[in-house]
Design an enzyme around this catalytic site. Structure first.
Site, PDB file in Angstrom:
ATOM      1  N   TYR A  21       0.823  -1.210   0.000  1.00  0.00           N
ATOM      2  CA  TYR A  21       0.000   0.000   0.000  1.00  0.00           C
ATOM      3  C   TYR A  21       0.858   1.261   0.000  1.00  0.00           C
ATOM      4  O   TYR A  21       0.431   2.317   0.458  1.00  0.00           O
ATOM      5  CB  TYR A  21      -0.938   0.003   1.210  1.00  0.00           C
ATOM      6  N   SER A  22       2.042   1.156  -0.558  1.00  0.00           N
ATOM      7  CA  SER A  22       3.012   2.243  -0.481  1.00  0.00           C
ATOM      8  C   SER A  22       2.582   3.483  -1.274  1.00  0.00           C
ATOM      9  O   SER A  22       2.397   3.421  -2.495  1.00  0.00           O
ATOM     10  CB  SER A  22       4.370   1.759  -1.000  1.00  0.00           C
TER      11      SER A  22
END
Length: 304
Positions: free
Chosen positions: A75-76
């Protein structure tokens, strides 16, 4: 399309710099004699938001048309920003993603956005990911990804170039605030901010991860970028709300209330924690009456 060894034209993306600095009256701070300003780095660019612009811009220039390889979790925010930059500037990008098991699963919305923006994903097991800073491991990862000649940007985007880019944030705030607060993941924004502020002002970092490691990281980044420590900075480590990518009902309620009070979207994983910390610290009397505090809005909520 950017050719190899050509410097990408970042000015063509028309960033809003310096970003706006807006007074934001908040009764909770005003009762304590504290003035609140919001540094709207979330308005710099619609896709390269906030500190992502400040960190990536010098790295994209240094890439000079080469493939950009960077790292991140599923989920960067940093992976998404790098992928968007690649699309906008015609640079090939590779995202090394933590978790080999994810290669067998449908892409989540965050990684799907990366792919849609042209990023090639390369999944690695978590043990390899932890050792990615070791030269032999990094070389093996780059070979496996077919990107041996790439410009490498670490996870979170924090390296010496990024810290130098974030120094401009502090310079934009010189003489405007006594304390400047920023949420911290890898420490690069805080390291640059503190260097740019100048005497008489303090940078306050609010880590969003547990562990107490960030002070050493900020010192190392300043040494790499400037040859030694710069500026007055400190960390307030009580407001991670359980660690990275974690929130609580109390934090969600606070963020929704702040949005209602001030009419701005509040990103939950970084910005909300920093704003919560400022209100709590003010209520504890941590700021002397008459203090002007600037809160850096480093990002915006991901809409999928």
């Amino acid at each position: 399309m950017t050719s190899r060894d050509a410097v990408p034209d970042l000015a063509a993306l028309r960033p809003l710099l310096p970003s706006p600095l807006c007074e934001s009256a908040d009764g909770r701070l005003e009762r304590r004699g504290v003035r609140l300003l919001l540094k709207r780095d979330d308005l710099i660019h619609p896709e390269l938001i906030g500190n992502k612009w400040r960190k990536l811009a010098p790295n994209l220039t240094a890439a000079a048309g080469r493939t950009v390889v960077t790292f991140g979790g599923a989920y960067s925010n940093h992976l998404r920003a790098t992928a968007a930059a690649g699309r906008l500037l015609g640079l090939p990008t590779v995202g090394v993603v933590r978790g080999q098991e994810l290669a067998e699963r449908p892409l989540n919305p965050s990684l799907a956005r990366c792919v849609a923006d042209g990023m090639r994903l390369h999944f690695v097991d978590r043990s390899t990911y932890r050792r990615k800073s070791e030269p032999s491991t990094l070389a093996a990862v780059l070979r496996a990804a077919g990107a041996q000649d790439a410009h490498v940007v670490p996870d979170g985007g924090s390296n010496a170039l990024a810290v130098q880019g974030c120094r401009a944030l502090g310079e934009e705030l010189r003489g405007r605030a006594d304390v400047v607060a920023v949420a911290c993941g890898t420490g690069g924004t805080l390291a640059g901010l503190a260097a740019g502020l100048g005497p008489g002002a303090r940078a306050l970092g609010v880590p969003v991860l547990r562990g107490g490691f960030l002070g050493a990281e900020v010192r190392a980044l300043q040494s790499a970028a400037f040859g030694g420590p710069r500026g007055d900075w400190s960390l307030e480590e009580r407001f991670h709300f359980g660690g990275y990518a974690r929130t609580t009902p109390a934090l969600e309620s606070f963020a929704a209330d702040f949005e209602d009070r001030h009419g701005i979207p509040v990103e939950r994983l970084y910005v909300a924690k920093m704003l919560y910390a400022l209100v709590a610290l003010a209520e504890e009397g941590a700021f002397a009456r008459g203090t002007t505090v600037a809160a850096v809005v480093t990002g915006a909520p991901f809409t999928g």
